[in-house]
Every structure is written in C-alpha cells, then in structure tokens.
Scaffold this active site. Structure first.
Site, PDB file in Angstrom:
ATOM      1  N   HIS A 125       0.759  -1.251   0.046  1.00  0.00           N
ATOM      2  CA  HIS A 125      -0.065   0.185  -0.048  1.00  0.00           C
ATOM      3  C   HIS A 125       0.864   1.242  -0.027  1.00  0.00           C
ATOM      4  O   HIS A 125       1.986   1.122   0.243  1.00  0.00           O
ATOM      5  CB  HIS A 125      -1.041  -0.055   1.332  1.00  0.00           C
ATOM      6  CG  HIS A 125      -2.061  -0.870   1.232  1.00  0.00           C
ATOM      7  ND1 HIS A 125      -1.970  -2.204   1.482  1.00  0.00           N
ATOM      8  CD2 HIS A 125      -3.268  -0.660   0.741  1.00  0.00           C
ATOM      9  CE1 HIS A 125      -3.309  -2.725   1.295  1.00  0.00           C
ATOM     10  NE2 HIS A 125      -4.147  -1.806   0.800  1.00  0.00           N
ATOM     11  N   LYS A 129      -0.625   4.805   4.657  1.00  0.00           N
ATOM     12  CA  LYS A 129      -1.438   3.826   5.260  1.00  0.00           C
ATOM     13  C   LYS A 129      -0.872   3.386   6.724  1.00  0.00           C
ATOM     14  O   LYS A 129       0.473   2.994   6.566  1.00  0.00           O
ATOM     15  CB  LYS A 129      -1.784   2.368   4.360  1.00  0.00           C
ATOM     16  CG  LYS A 129      -2.763   1.566   4.810  1.00  0.00           C
ATOM     17  CD  LYS A 129      -3.214   0.414   3.922  1.00  0.00           C
ATOM     18  CE  LYS A 129      -4.004  -0.470   4.594  1.00  0.00           C
ATOM     19  NZ  LYS A 129      -5.203   0.068   4.782  1.00  0.00           N
TER      20      LYS A 129
END
Length: 221
Positions: A125, A129
């Site tokens: 990600h 995040k």
C-alpha cells in the site's frame, strides 16, 4: 435522494467519495454531522477512534453506518457489535469486488488441492496507510486458515510494504519445491472502493439492525 454524511471527508477515500457523490443525483452530501441535519446513512473511512465515536452517535440517532476503516482492536469490534443491535452496520476491510472474486478463487483452490504447500501473502500500500498488515491481508489469512480443510498449508506468512502511491496490491502465493501458484489483485484507483460503498449504502438503509459484511450484498437485488 439519499442524504449521506462522509466521516473522514478530508482524507483520500473521503475525497474520492465526495467526487462521486457530487456527480450523482441519487445522493446529497451532508458535510456536518449533527442532530439538525437529516442524514440517511454515514460512510466512514477514517481512524478507529473516529469511527467508533461517530458510530456511537449513529446508534443513538438510528442512522445506518458503513465503515471501511481498518485497525480496530478487539474492544472496538465488541463496540461495533453492540451498536449494530440498534442500527444496520456494514464493516468491510475492502470494498473491491475484485477482492471478492480473489477470495472465491483461493477458496476453490484450497478445496481442490491435495499437495502440501506454504502460503505467503504480500500486501503493498501507499506510504500513508497506517495499519500493517492491512485488513485485507488479515482477511485473506483467515480465509486460508478457515478453508484449509485438507490440511495442506504448512505455514502462512504476511509480508507488508508501505511504499509509493499504491492503492492496494494483494498477492497470495502457494508454493512448494515443485511449483508456485499466485492469486493477485491490484486496485488502480480509489474509485472502485468508493463506488461499491455508495452502491451498498442504497441497500443498507433498508436493512434491519444487525452486523453485515460486503458479501451479504454482492449480487443481491
């Protein structure tokens, strides 16, 4: 028209949701959450502490609640169950229909394969995040554990990487000394999550109180 409040409006997912809502005549954005505004449903992509706080108010005011927030503690999850006794609550770590298909493929593989294998889950990600591993990676691990009915998986590992601007890449690799089998899904935009959350919100507002998952709504009319 559905009056919708987005909790986490200034975040990346909130911005994505607002962009779709602004172009959709089926929805009207309600920026402020207070008792003077008519709100039909709340969609939440924020942090666990904010999610629980808003969910508490939704429960008091009988407002359906959808969350894609991840990183909830066990205590948070108990609170979510408690509040879902008063209102319909949908919780999902991933609103991509592609992830749903990925799960189905993995389950089918596990049911049919008879060879001993090792499982590795890769979770990539963007840098911002905050939870690692992702909720989706943990869901995938749970699926492997649940559907390994033939006891073929000798171990499961999760490798998480937070780099670049990736919206989400999840790969499940099953391997042994003879072969490697991969199942992968890559999100190329946040809109795939936002659109599904909005589509599901239309159905959730007509549901009875209770705790729901995305699979309860996929392919339902």
């Amino acid at each position: 028209m559905i009056n919708i409040h987005i909790n986490g409006l200034s975040g990346k997912m909130g911005t994505s949701l607002k962009g779709i809502v602004d172009k959709n005549k089926d929805f009207k954005l309600v920026p402020q959450f207070n008792i003077n505004n008519v709100i039909d449903v709340v969609i939440d992509f924020s942090r666990p502490e904010s999610s629980i706080s808003v969910l508490k108010e939704c429960s008091k005011n009988k407002i359906p609640f959808i969350t894609g927030t991840t990183g909830f503690t066990e205590n948070d999850k108990e609170m979510i169950k408690k509040f879902s006794k008063n209102i319909p609550v949908l919780i999902s770590s991933n609103f991509s229909l592609g992830i749903f298909q990925l799960k189905k493929s993995v389950i089918n593989f596990l049911k049919k394969n008879k060879t001993k294998i090792t499982c590795r889950i890769d979770d990539i990600h963007h840098k911002q995040k905050f939870d690692s591993p992702s909720g989706t990676a943990l869901d995938l691990k749970k699926i492997v554990e649940t559907f390994d009915e033939n006891n073929i998986v000798d171990s499961i590992s999760i490798n998480s990487d937070r780099t670049g601007n990736h919206f989400g890449i999840h790969t499940i690799t099953f391997f042994n000394e003879d072969e490697s089998i991969k199942f992968m899904h890559e999100a190329l935009s946040r809109e795939i999550f936002s659109q599904t959350a909005l589509d599901v919100s239309k159905k959730l507002i007509n549901k009875d109180s209770g705790l729901y998952i995305l699979e309860d709504f996929i392919f339902s009319k």
